[in-house]
Scaffold this motif. Sequence first.
Motif, PDB file in Angstrom:
ATOM      1  N   ASN A   1      50.959  54.154  45.962  1.00  0.00           N
ATOM      2  CA  ASN A   1      50.097  54.523  44.830  1.00  0.00           C
ATOM      3  C   ASN A   1      49.334  53.424  44.538  1.00  0.00           C
ATOM      4  O   ASN A   1      49.418  52.485  43.926  1.00  0.00           O
ATOM      5  CB  ASN A   1      51.569  54.474  43.669  1.00  0.00           C
ATOM      6  CG  ASN A   1      50.894  55.084  42.361  1.00  0.00           C
ATOM      7  OD1 ASN A   1      49.938  54.612  41.841  1.00  0.00           O
ATOM      8  ND2 ASN A   1      51.413  56.109  41.679  1.00  0.00           N
ATOM      9  N   ALA A   2      47.952  54.085  44.488  1.00  0.00           N
ATOM     10  CA  ALA A   2      47.273  53.136  44.148  1.00  0.00           C
ATOM     11  C   ALA A   2      46.649  52.483  42.829  1.00  0.00           C
ATOM     12  O   ALA A   2      46.460  51.359  42.883  1.00  0.00           O
ATOM     13  CB  ALA A   2      45.473  54.049  44.489  1.00  0.00           C
ATOM     14  N   LYS A   3      47.066  53.182  41.958  1.00  0.00           N
ATOM     15  CA  LYS A   3      46.995  52.699  40.337  1.00  0.00           C
ATOM     16  C   LYS A   3      48.057  51.468  40.410  1.00  0.00           C
ATOM     17  O   LYS A   3      47.734  50.256  39.852  1.00  0.00           O
ATOM     18  CB  LYS A   3      47.121  53.705  39.235  1.00  0.00           C
ATOM     19  CG  LYS A   3      47.070  53.082  37.954  1.00  0.00           C
ATOM     20  CD  LYS A   3      47.512  53.705  37.016  1.00  0.00           C
ATOM     21  CE  LYS A   3      47.481  52.902  35.756  1.00  0.00           C
ATOM     22  NZ  LYS A   3      47.592  53.841  34.330  1.00  0.00           N
ATOM     23  N   ARG A   4      49.200  51.738  40.894  1.00  0.00           N
ATOM     24  CA  ARG A   4      50.345  50.785  40.555  1.00  0.00           C
ATOM     25  C   ARG A   4      49.903  49.253  41.545  1.00  0.00           C
ATOM     26  O   ARG A   4      50.098  48.305  41.102  1.00  0.00           O
ATOM     27  CB  ARG A   4      51.656  51.321  41.064  1.00  0.00           C
ATOM     28  CG  ARG A   4      52.387  52.282  40.030  1.00  0.00           C
ATOM     29  CD  ARG A   4      53.454  53.000  40.519  1.00  0.00           C
ATOM     30  NE  ARG A   4      54.164  53.610  39.539  1.00  0.00           N
ATOM     31  CZ  ARG A   4      53.720  54.789  39.123  1.00  0.00           C
ATOM     32  NH1 ARG A   4      52.776  55.322  39.480  1.00  0.00           N
ATOM     33  NH2 ARG A   4      54.484  55.460  38.129  1.00  0.00           N
ATOM     34  N   GLN A   5      49.404  49.631  42.602  1.00  0.00           N
ATOM     35  CA  GLN A   5      48.860  48.535  43.589  1.00  0.00           C
ATOM     36  C   GLN A   5      47.942  47.669  42.731  1.00  0.00           C
ATOM     37  O   GLN A   5      47.676  46.361  42.847  1.00  0.00           O
ATOM     38  CB  GLN A   5      48.646  49.062  44.830  1.00  0.00           C
ATOM     39  CG  GLN A   5      49.661  49.502  45.620  1.00  0.00           C
ATOM     40  CD  GLN A   5      51.007  48.413  45.990  1.00  0.00           C
ATOM     41  OE1 GLN A   5      50.549  47.157  46.158  1.00  0.00           O
ATOM     42  NE2 GLN A   5      52.226  49.004  45.557  1.00  0.00           N
ATOM     43  N   ALA A   6      47.010  48.465  42.143  1.00  0.00           N
ATOM     44  CA  ALA A   6      45.774  47.980  41.197  1.00  0.00           C
ATOM     45  C   ALA A   6      46.289  46.848  40.081  1.00  0.00           C
ATOM     46  O   ALA A   6      46.063  45.911  39.862  1.00  0.00           O
ATOM     47  CB  ALA A   6      44.893  48.802  40.950  1.00  0.00           C
TER      48      ALA A   6
ATOM     49  N   ARG B   1      44.223  56.561  36.510  1.00  0.00           N
ATOM     50  CA  ARG B   1      43.761  56.141  38.174  1.00  0.00           C
ATOM     51  C   ARG B   1      43.202  54.818  38.382  1.00  0.00           C
ATOM     52  O   ARG B   1      42.849  54.201  37.505  1.00  0.00           O
ATOM     53  CB  ARG B   1      42.802  57.390  38.550  1.00  0.00           C
ATOM     54  CG  ARG B   1      43.581  58.676  38.549  1.00  0.00           C
ATOM     55  CD  ARG B   1      42.330  59.805  39.059  1.00  0.00           C
ATOM     56  NE  ARG B   1      43.033  61.231  38.860  1.00  0.00           N
ATOM     57  CZ  ARG B   1      44.127  61.664  39.813  1.00  0.00           C
ATOM     58  NH1 ARG B   1      44.218  61.002  40.953  1.00  0.00           N
ATOM     59  NH2 ARG B   1      44.348  62.885  39.818  1.00  0.00           N
ATOM     60  N   ARG B   2      43.216  54.500  39.489  1.00  0.00           N
ATOM     61  CA  ARG B   2      42.689  53.196  40.085  1.00  0.00           C
ATOM     62  C   ARG B   2      41.220  52.916  39.594  1.00  0.00           C
ATOM     63  O   ARG B   2      41.066  52.032  39.076  1.00  0.00           O
ATOM     64  CB  ARG B   2      42.823  53.143  41.536  1.00  0.00           C
ATOM     65  CG  ARG B   2      42.518  51.653  42.096  1.00  0.00           C
ATOM     66  CD  ARG B   2      42.781  51.549  43.553  1.00  0.00           C
ATOM     67  NE  ARG B   2      42.303  50.140  44.141  1.00  0.00           N
ATOM     68  CZ  ARG B   2      40.988  50.009  44.344  1.00  0.00           C
ATOM     69  NH1 ARG B   2      40.049  50.959  44.473  1.00  0.00           N
ATOM     70  NH2 ARG B   2      40.814  48.696  44.969  1.00  0.00           N
ATOM     71  N   ARG B   3      40.392  53.740  39.734  1.00  0.00           N
ATOM     72  CA  ARG B   3      39.098  53.753  39.589  1.00  0.00           C
ATOM     73  C   ARG B   3      38.817  53.294  38.221  1.00  0.00           C
ATOM     74  O   ARG B   3      38.045  52.361  37.514  1.00  0.00           O
ATOM     75  CB  ARG B   3      38.058  54.698  39.897  1.00  0.00           C
ATOM     76  CG  ARG B   3      36.747  54.524  39.638  1.00  0.00           C
ATOM     77  CD  ARG B   3      36.104  55.783  39.963  1.00  0.00           C
ATOM     78  NE  ARG B   3      36.333  57.180  39.262  1.00  0.00           N
ATOM     79  CZ  ARG B   3      35.621  57.533  38.287  1.00  0.00           C
ATOM     80  NH1 ARG B   3      34.727  56.651  37.763  1.00  0.00           N
ATOM     81  NH2 ARG B   3      36.289  58.663  37.562  1.00  0.00           N
TER      82      ARG B   3
ATOM     83  N   LEU C   1      41.154  52.120  35.655  1.00  0.00           N
ATOM     84  CA  LEU C   1      41.747  50.876  35.266  1.00  0.00           C
ATOM     85  C   LEU C   1      40.885  49.785  35.952  1.00  0.00           C
ATOM     86  O   LEU C   1      40.676  48.732  34.993  1.00  0.00           O
ATOM     87  CB  LEU C   1      43.212  50.736  36.291  1.00  0.00           C
ATOM     88  CG  LEU C   1      43.789  49.522  35.970  1.00  0.00           C
ATOM     89  CD1 LEU C   1      44.212  49.340  34.805  1.00  0.00           C
ATOM     90  CD2 LEU C   1      44.950  49.382  37.139  1.00  0.00           C
ATOM     91  N   LEU C   2      40.296  49.718  37.004  1.00  0.00           N
ATOM     92  CA  LEU C   2      39.390  48.460  37.427  1.00  0.00           C
ATOM     93  C   LEU C   2      38.032  48.523  36.527  1.00  0.00           C
ATOM     94  O   LEU C   2      37.762  47.595  36.385  1.00  0.00           O
ATOM     95  CB  LEU C   2      39.185  48.972  39.038  1.00  0.00           C
ATOM     96  CG  LEU C   2      40.337  48.665  39.879  1.00  0.00           C
ATOM     97  CD1 LEU C   2      39.800  48.648  41.380  1.00  0.00           C
ATOM     98  CD2 LEU C   2      41.107  47.129  39.816  1.00  0.00           C
TER      99      LEU C   2
ATOM    100  N   ASN D   1      47.917  43.883  41.514  1.00  0.00           N
ATOM    101  CA  ASN D   1      46.918  42.779  41.868  1.00  0.00           C
ATOM    102  C   ASN D   1      46.186  42.003  40.803  1.00  0.00           C
ATOM    103  O   ASN D   1      46.133  41.089  40.439  1.00  0.00           O
ATOM    104  CB  ASN D   1      45.795  43.374  42.584  1.00  0.00           C
ATOM    105  CG  ASN D   1      46.296  43.745  44.060  1.00  0.00           C
ATOM    106  OD1 ASN D   1      47.258  43.239  44.627  1.00  0.00           O
ATOM    107  ND2 ASN D   1      45.644  44.838  44.665  1.00  0.00           N
TER     108      ASN D   1
END
Length: 386
Positions: free
Chosen positions: A128-133, A59-61, A63-64, A136
Amino acid sequence: MRILLISENFDPRRGGAERSLLEMGLALTGLGHRVEVLANRSPLRHDWLHVLDGPSVSRRRGLLRFAERARAFVQGADYDVVHSITPALGGDVYQPRAGCLPALFQAAIERPRTGLARAGRRLALRFNAKRQALLNLERRIIQAGQALVCPVSRASAKTYETFYGLSPDKMEVVFNAVDLKPPRPEERAAWRAEQRRLWGLSDRERVLLFIGHDFERKGLEVVIEALNLAGQRGREAWRLMVVGRDQGGPYFRQAARQGVSRRIRWLDDVTSPVSPMLGADLLALPTFFDPCSRVVLEALILGLPAATTPQNGASEVVDHGRSGFVLNGPRHVEGLVEAMTALEDPGRAAEISRAASAKADWLRPERMAAELTRIYERLPGRRSRA
C-alpha cells in the motif's frame, strides 16, 4: 506565543482528531496564545486557517505533496512553535493522534483470526503506497530527533518505545482531552428518557452502544458476540445500537447467523454521539488499537460506563469495576457480558456512573493546553518570541 498546528485535513464536524485539534486550539487561544492551523484540505475558511488545497492525501502523491508544501510554508513564516498531529512535518512537537503508525498497522495484521488472512493483510499493507509513505515520514521524524514526541496516553508512548526504540526522555505524554460538560443529574434523566422514547424502548430494555467508524478495528464483531452470549444466558432485554460509517455487510450476516438481528439497530452516523450516549447503559469499545479514544472519554464525562481494552489509551482513566470496565483484550467476550450483567443492578450502575463523571474536570482541553504550554516553554530549539 505564535503557534502553528498542522493537520492533513481539518473538518471538525467529522469528530476524532480534527475535532480534538479545534478544541486544543481554542484552549490554547484561551491562554493568550495566537494559534493558526495549516491543513491540506478543509471546508472552512478563517483568517487563522491556512488551506493549501493540494491533491487529496488519500494517495501517496497527495500526501508527499502536502509534506513538501507544509515544509515550505513553515520555512517562510515566523512561528514560536510548530506542532504537528500528522507525520507530514515534525516541527517542534509531534503529537500523533492516530498513534504510532507501525503499531497501528501491526494491529491491523493481527486482527484476522486465521494465519492465511493475516499473511494476506501483511502483504496488502506492504504494497500500500500511502501507508508506506506515512511510515517513511514518521520514521524520518523520529530518527531526526528534532521534534519532541507527545503521545496522548502512556500506552501510545509505549508503542514508540517498542517500535522505534524511542527512550522515555525523548517523549512527553499529554493525555487526550474533550470539550464536553457533564449534564446535571436531572438533565441527564430527562434527556435519557427522551432518547429512549425516540428509540421506542421500554424502561425494562437496556442499551449496549457501539460507536466507531472502523468496525473491524473497534471490535464490533466482539460486541455482537457478547449480545448473543448475553441472550443465551437469559439477558434478552439488551439491545445494541451501532453508530458509525463503515461496510456493514459482514456484521449484518454475523447478526443473522447468531440470531440477534432483531435486537440490533443500525444508526449509521449521527451529528453528535452525545444523544445516543445519554440513552445508553454501557458503551462497548473492545478495540484492537486506539491511542486514546475520544468516545470513551466523552462517555466518562457523561456518566456512561464504558468497557474497553488495554490497547486503548483511554483505559488509563477507567478504574475497572468502579468507573467502567477494562477487558482482558479485544476478544474478551465474557468480560463484556460480565460488564453488562453488573450494570443490571441499578445501585451499582448509578455508583459507576457517578465515578465516571468525576473525571470530567481533568479531561477538559484547558488542562491539556496548560500542559502543552509548559512543554512549549521548555523546548530547547524554540523560536523564542513569546
